[in-house]
Design a protein around this motif. Structure first.
Motif, PDB file in Angstrom:
ATOM      1  N   VAL A  76      94.949  94.656  32.944  1.00 19.90           N
ATOM      2  CA  VAL A  76      94.694  93.761  34.080  1.00 19.90           C
ATOM      3  C   VAL A  76      93.422  94.242  34.764  1.00 19.90           C
ATOM      4  CG1 VAL A  76      95.573  92.880  36.265  1.00 19.90           C
ATOM      5  CG2 VAL A  76      97.167  93.383  34.391  1.00 19.90           C
ATOM      6  N   SER A  77      92.439  93.382  34.854  1.00 19.15           N
ATOM      7  CA  SER A  77      91.201  93.812  35.502  1.00 19.15           C
ATOM      8  C   SER A  77      91.347  93.728  37.013  1.00 19.15           C
ATOM      9  CB  SER A  77      90.005  92.993  35.005  1.00 19.15           C
ATOM     10  OG  SER A  77      89.952  91.763  35.679  1.00 19.15           O
ATOM     11  N   ALA A  78      90.571  94.542  37.713  1.00 21.24           N
ATOM     12  CA  ALA A  78      90.656  94.596  39.174  1.00 21.24           C
ATOM     13  C   ALA A  78      90.388  93.220  39.771  1.00 21.24           C
ATOM     14  CB  ALA A  78      89.669  95.625  39.716  1.00 21.24           C
ATOM     15  N   ARG A  79      89.381  92.538  39.234  1.00 16.07           N
ATOM     16  CA  ARG A  79      89.010  91.221  39.725  1.00 16.07           C
ATOM     17  C   ARG A  79      90.181  90.244  39.652  1.00 16.07           C
ATOM     18  NH1 ARG A  79      83.796  88.936  40.494  1.00 16.07           N
ATOM     19  NH2 ARG A  79      82.973  91.034  40.407  1.00 16.07           N
ATOM     20  N   GLN A  80      90.872  90.288  38.517  1.00 17.57           N
ATOM     21  CA  GLN A  80      92.031  89.432  38.315  1.00 17.57           C
ATOM     22  C   GLN A  80      93.134  89.786  39.315  1.00 17.57           C
ATOM     23  OE1 GLN A  80      93.767  90.237  34.506  1.00 17.57           O
ATOM     24  NE2 GLN A  80      95.327  88.630  34.647  1.00 17.57           N
ATOM     25  N   PHE A  81      93.417  91.066  39.425  1.00 17.13           N
ATOM     26  CA  PHE A  81      94.498  91.536  40.291  1.00 17.13           C
ATOM     27  C   PHE A  81      94.268  91.116  41.740  1.00 17.13           C
ATOM     28  CE2 PHE A  81      97.112  94.337  42.756  1.00 17.13           C
ATOM     29  CZ  PHE A  81      98.175  94.700  41.942  1.00 17.13           C
ATOM     30  N   LEU A  82      93.003  91.211  42.195  1.00 21.14           N
ATOM     31  CA  LEU A  82      92.695  90.958  43.597  1.00 21.14           C
ATOM     32  C   LEU A  82      92.598  89.473  43.933  1.00 21.14           C
ATOM     33  CD1 LEU A  82      90.089  93.819  44.031  1.00 21.14           C
ATOM     34  CD2 LEU A  82      92.386  93.739  45.043  1.00 21.14           C
ATOM     35  N   GLN A  83      92.423  88.635  42.878  1.00 24.59           N
ATOM     36  CA  GLN A  83      92.228  87.214  43.163  1.00 24.59           C
ATOM     37  C   GLN A  83      93.481  86.370  43.103  1.00 24.59           C
ATOM     38  OE1 GLN A  83      88.877  85.364  41.176  1.00 24.59           O
ATOM     39  NE2 GLN A  83      87.517  86.992  41.880  1.00 24.59           N
ATOM     40  N   ILE A  84      94.519  86.900  42.470  1.00 24.43           N
ATOM     41  CA  ILE A  84      95.740  86.096  42.386  1.00 24.43           C
ATOM     42  C   ILE A  84      96.918  86.904  42.913  1.00 24.43           C
ATOM     43  CG2 ILE A  84      94.936  84.799  40.374  1.00 24.43           C
ATOM     44  CD1 ILE A  84      96.981  86.566  38.765  1.00 24.43           C
ATOM     45  N   GLN A  86      89.896  99.821  46.168  1.00 28.69           N
ATOM     46  CA  GLN A  86      89.584  98.747  47.103  1.00 28.69           C
ATOM     47  C   GLN A  86      90.840  98.140  47.718  1.00 28.69           C
ATOM     48  OE1 GLN A  86      87.388  95.743  44.833  1.00 28.69           O
ATOM     49  NE2 GLN A  86      87.665  96.985  43.009  1.00 28.69           N
ATOM     50  N   ASN A  87      90.674  97.545  48.897  1.00 29.08           N
ATOM     51  CA  ASN A  87      91.789  96.873  49.603  1.00 29.08           C
ATOM     52  C   ASN A  87      93.097  97.640  49.507  1.00 29.08           C
ATOM     53  OD1 ASN A  87      90.066  94.840  50.232  1.00 29.08           O
ATOM     54  ND2 ASN A  87      90.756  93.455  48.624  1.00 29.08           N
ATOM     55  N   ARG A  88      93.049  98.917  49.883  1.00 28.73           N
ATOM     56  CA  ARG A  88      94.169  99.815  49.641  1.00 28.73           C
ATOM     57  C   ARG A  88      95.532  99.237  50.052  1.00 28.73           C
ATOM     58  NH1 ARG A  88      97.140 104.386  50.635  1.00 28.73           N
ATOM     59  NH2 ARG A  88      97.361 103.437  52.673  1.00 28.73           N
ATOM     60  N   ASP A  89      95.622  98.711  51.271  1.00 30.73           N
ATOM     61  CA  ASP A  89      96.922  98.250  51.760  1.00 30.73           C
ATOM     62  C   ASP A  89      97.461  97.079  50.946  1.00 30.73           C
ATOM     63  OD1 ASP A  89      96.733 100.212  53.595  1.00 30.73           O
ATOM     64  OD2 ASP A  89      96.257  98.911  55.300  1.00 30.73           O
ATOM     65  N   LEU A  90      96.554  96.142  50.643  1.00 28.98           N
ATOM     66  CA  LEU A  90      96.948  94.981  49.860  1.00 28.98           C
ATOM     67  C   LEU A  90      97.385  95.399  48.457  1.00 28.98           C
ATOM     68  CD1 LEU A  90      96.399  91.670  50.257  1.00 28.98           C
ATOM     69  CD2 LEU A  90      94.926  92.166  48.298  1.00 28.98           C
ATOM     70  N   VAL A  91      96.622  96.320  47.861  1.00 28.95           N
ATOM     71  CA  VAL A  91      96.920  96.771  46.502  1.00 28.95           C
ATOM     72  C   VAL A  91      98.260  97.509  46.480  1.00 28.95           C
ATOM     73  CG1 VAL A  91      96.185  98.343  44.658  1.00 28.95           C
ATOM     74  CG2 VAL A  91      94.529  96.795  45.713  1.00 28.95           C
ATOM     75  N   VAL A  92      98.467  98.404  47.435  1.00 28.38           N
ATOM     76  CA  VAL A  92      99.735  99.148  47.481  1.00 28.38           C
ATOM     77  C   VAL A  92     100.912  98.183  47.617  1.00 28.38           C
ATOM     78  CG1 VAL A  92     101.150 100.729  48.873  1.00 28.38           C
ATOM     79  CG2 VAL A  92      98.780 101.314  48.363  1.00 28.38           C
ATOM     80  N   GLN A  93     100.730  97.172  48.490  1.00 30.07           N
ATOM     81  CA  GLN A  93     101.799  96.197  48.697  1.00 30.07           C
ATOM     82  C   GLN A  93     102.141  95.449  47.400  1.00 30.07           C
ATOM     83  OE1 GLN A  93     100.781  93.293  51.692  1.00 30.07           O
ATOM     84  NE2 GLN A  93     102.730  92.245  51.429  1.00 30.07           N
ATOM     85  N   SER A  94     101.107  95.004  46.681  1.00 33.62           N
ATOM     86  CA  SER A  94     101.354  94.300  45.414  1.00 33.62           C
ATOM     87  C   SER A  94     101.990  95.229  44.386  1.00 33.62           C
ATOM     88  CB  SER A  94     100.049  93.764  44.837  1.00 33.62           C
ATOM     89  OG  SER A  94      99.568  92.723  45.635  1.00 33.62           O
ATOM     90  N   LEU A  95     101.511  96.477  44.327  1.00 34.99           N
ATOM     91  CA  LEU A  95     102.062  97.416  43.352  1.00 34.99           C
ATOM     92  C   LEU A  95     103.533  97.681  43.652  1.00 34.99           C
ATOM     93  CD1 LEU A  95      99.132  99.997  42.933  1.00 34.99           C
ATOM     94  CD2 LEU A  95      99.729  98.077  41.446  1.00 34.99           C
TER      95      LEU A  95
END
Ligand code: C2E
Ligand code: MG
Ligand code: MG
Ligand code: MG
Length: 299
Positions: A126-134, A165-174
């Protein structure tokens, strides 16, 4: 033309892709044309997945595989992902392409589960761009439901750049992905700037040690001690280790001695089209017992 090769022109920057006709020494295709062709690639069924086995060093057996994308371009041949994924990311095409990869890999896994290999796992990049856009958790939930594959059997390979990048958002999705039950792994570990202690704040299960480290383990003392400490530190953080790009028996021996959990690489198998992977699975391909160690965690 058949002798046209896709290459990335360094002086045009990271995403300056061009077709270069070696015989004539002229540029035969511009980036815009490749972009146009990539737009049609999905609809024209030009994308395909190859699968590379992951082997557990405790048992010597294949426990899963990684899906690796290829673009079969008419008149050009098989284009490797490094040559078009950056373009797909820049144009946003990575969104539909990434979804196609996830759906296709899960459908294939479902078929293997139904045909004698019920415990196999499938890893998807999963590329970062993909992960962050959807909304990745929503997509994963939907694809698991459609394919009937259990969440425990799906692994997502993420990059260090995503965790920067976007640490809080990324942690939440993970964390949502962990609730769903999928395995999260960090690809190419060691090539970015993060340390394992930085990774502690993310719910990462697996560390994939980049092949540049594995290449060095038998060639120089520093390479060996670096890899050794990555394995030891990952273990102390309760993460599983997978060595990427294992090509030689010497590298395998080193990884066994140092209790790496699993390997992937040409030594065991190159990425294969699904039909060839099917043959490999039915043949019961595995590492010989004296090429394994007994202490790896049970799978
Ligand atoms: P990766 O995820 O780190 O995948 C490992 C790459 O190393 C693959 O290259 C694989 O063919 C290659 N490899 C495996 N074993 C060996 C070995 O023993 N020696 C050497 N020299 N190479 C080995 P590939 O298939 O060309 O993929 C390159 C990268 O493209 C992948 O690196 C991944 O970052 C990206 N990629 C591939 N498929 C996808 C996809 O579906 N989505 C996204 N976002 N990225 C993808
Ligand atoms: Mg990967
Ligand atoms: Mg990798
Ligand atoms: Mg890589």
């Amino acid at each position: 033309t058949a002798d046209a090769a896709l290459y990335s022109a360094k002086d045009k920057g990271r995403n300056g892709y061009q077709f270069y006709n070696h015989k004539m020494g002229v540029l035969v295709e511009e980036r815009a044309e490749i972009e146009h062709a990539l737009h049609q690639a999905l609809a024209h069924h030009e994308l395909e997945l190859h699968y590379q086995p992951k082997v557990d060093l405790g048992s010597g057996k294949i426990y899963g595989m990684e899906a690796l994308l290829r673009w079969r371009r008419p008149e050009i041949g098989l284009v490797p992902p490094d040559r078009f994924i950056p373009l797909a990311e820049d144009t946003g095409l990575i969104i539909p392409i990434g979804e196609w990869v996830l759906r296709t890999a899960c459908a294939q896994l479902g078929a293997w589960h139904a045909n004698g290999f019920p415990h196999l796992t499938m890893a998807v990049n999963v590329s970062a761009r993909q992960f962050l856009q959807i909304n990745m958790p929503d997509l994963v939930r939907e694809v698991l439901a459609d394919s009937g594959v259990p969440a425990e059997c799906l692994e997502l390979e993420l990059t260090e750049s995503l965790l920067m990048q976007n640490r809080d958002l990324v942690v939440q999705s993970l964390e949502q992905l962990k609730e769903i039950g999928v395995t999260l792994s960090l690809d190419d570990f060691g090539t970015g700037y993060s340390s394992l202690s930085y990774l502690k704040q993310f719910p990462i299960d697996v560390v994939k040690i980049d092949q540049s480290f594995i290449r060095d383990v038998t060639d120089n003392v520093d390479g060996a001690s670096l890899t050794k400490s990555i394995i030891a530190m990952a273990k102390s953080l309760h993460m599983t280790t997978v060595a990427e790009g294992v090509e030689t028996e010497g590298q395998l021996g080193f990884l066994n001695t140092n209790l790496c959990d699993a390997i992937q690489g040409y030594y065991f198998s190159r990425p294969l089209p699904s039909g060839e992977m099917d043959t490999l699975l039915h043949a019961g391909a595995r590492l010989p017992p004296d090429n394994c160690h007994a202490e790896s965690r049970q799978r």
